[in-house]
Design a protein around this motif. Structure first.
Motif, mmCIF file in Angstrom:
data_model
loop_
_atom_site.group_PDB
_atom_site.id
_atom_site.type_symbol
_atom_site.label_atom_id
_atom_site.label_comp_id
_atom_site.label_asym_id
_atom_site.label_seq_id
_atom_site.Cartn_x
_atom_site.Cartn_y
_atom_site.Cartn_z
ATOM 1 N N LEU A 170 1.559 -6.650 8.473
ATOM 2 C CA LEU A 170 2.961 -6.977 8.222
ATOM 3 C C LEU A 170 3.064 -8.268 7.408
ATOM 4 O O LEU A 170 3.826 -8.336 6.442
ATOM 5 C CB LEU A 170 3.710 -7.110 9.552
ATOM 6 C CG LEU A 170 5.214 -7.327 9.465
ATOM 7 C CD1 LEU A 170 5.888 -6.143 8.792
ATOM 8 C CD2 LEU A 170 5.790 -7.538 10.851
ATOM 9 N N ASN A 171 2.282 -9.267 7.799
ATOM 10 C CA ASN A 171 2.277 -10.529 7.055
ATOM 11 C C ASN A 171 1.786 -10.320 5.625
ATOM 12 O O ASN A 171 2.344 -10.890 4.681
ATOM 13 C CB ASN A 171 1.422 -11.576 7.761
ATOM 14 C CG ASN A 171 2.057 -12.058 9.048
ATOM 15 O OD1 ASN A 171 3.256 -11.927 9.236
ATOM 16 N ND2 ASN A 171 1.245 -12.598 9.947
ATOM 17 N N ASP A 172 0.725 -9.500 5.471
ATOM 18 C CA ASP A 172 0.213 -9.202 4.131
ATOM 19 C C ASP A 172 1.269 -8.487 3.295
ATOM 20 O O ASP A 172 1.448 -8.795 2.109
ATOM 21 C CB ASP A 172 -1.054 -8.344 4.210
ATOM 22 C CG ASP A 172 -2.240 -9.110 4.767
ATOM 23 O OD1 ASP A 172 -2.160 -10.364 4.858
ATOM 24 O OD2 ASP A 172 -3.255 -8.467 5.116
ATOM 25 N N ALA A 173 1.957 -7.525 3.933
ATOM 26 C CA ALA A 173 2.991 -6.782 3.211
ATOM 27 C C ALA A 173 4.130 -7.718 2.806
ATOM 28 O O ALA A 173 4.641 -7.640 1.676
ATOM 29 C CB ALA A 173 3.514 -5.646 4.070
ATOM 30 N N LYS A 174 4.530 -8.621 3.717
ATOM 31 C CA LYS A 174 5.586 -9.577 3.384
ATOM 32 C C LYS A 174 5.153 -10.475 2.228
ATOM 33 O O LYS A 174 5.933 -10.739 1.308
ATOM 34 C CB LYS A 174 5.939 -10.438 4.601
ATOM 35 C CG LYS A 174 6.750 -9.723 5.641
ATOM 36 C CD LYS A 174 7.040 -10.635 6.825
ATOM 37 C CE LYS A 174 7.834 -9.919 7.904
ATOM 38 N NZ LYS A 174 8.085 -10.785 9.069
#
Length: 161
Positions: A103-107
């Motif tokens: 999720l952090n990578d996608a953000k």
């Protein structure tokens, strides 16, 4: 019938001699055999009682060992359950951590793409502004023609994308 002292004494002596002979040769060996037999029976009873005590002790030991084995099996099952629960919690925690990381990578990727798009848009807006300014400088327009020209350039910019 008359009683004769001599005959009675003889008979008494014969009975005493017979009793001594029977006592020495028959009664003593028979008593000895009976004593040995009683001793043998006592030993057999004692051995049977010892065997019974040993059997009871063996049964008690076997029951204790069985109980201990059951307790140990129960403890092993409990440890296996706890380990399974711990592993499940670890797997869930790792999955949550991985999902959070994704999720952090996608953000971060979305932010990066947004910044790229904004930078690209700024570049295009800059180019369009320069183009618009050069067009405006080429000819002096009134307000209505200037609005039409701006609308046309915006439509052209929308078509370029």
């Amino acid at each position: 019938m008359s009683l004769h002292v001599g005959t009675m004494a003889f008979l008494l002596a014969v009975v005493l001699v017979l009793m001594l002979l029977v006592s020495k040769f028959a009664l003593r060996p028979m008593v000895e055999v009976m004593r040995k037999r009683q001793s043998y029976i006592d030993e057999q009873i004692s051995a049977a009682e010892n065997s019974q005590k040993q059997a009871e002790q063996l049964i008690a030991d076997q029951q204790a060992a069985l109980k201990e084995a059951r307790n140990e099996a129960h403890a092993i099952l409990e440890r296996a359950k706890k380990q399974k629960e711990q592993e499940a919690q670890q797997i869930i925690a790792a999955a949550n951590e991985r999902a959070e990381q994704m999720l952090n990578d996608a953000k971060a990727e979305i932010i990066q793409e947004k910044e790229k798009a904004v930078a690209q848009l700024r570049g295009e807006v800059g180019q369009l502004s320069v183009l618009l300014a050069s067009k405006l400088m080429e000819k002096e327009l009134d307000a209505s023609e200037q609005a039409k020209l701006v609308d046309r350039y915006i439509q052209e910019a929308g078509e370029l994308q």
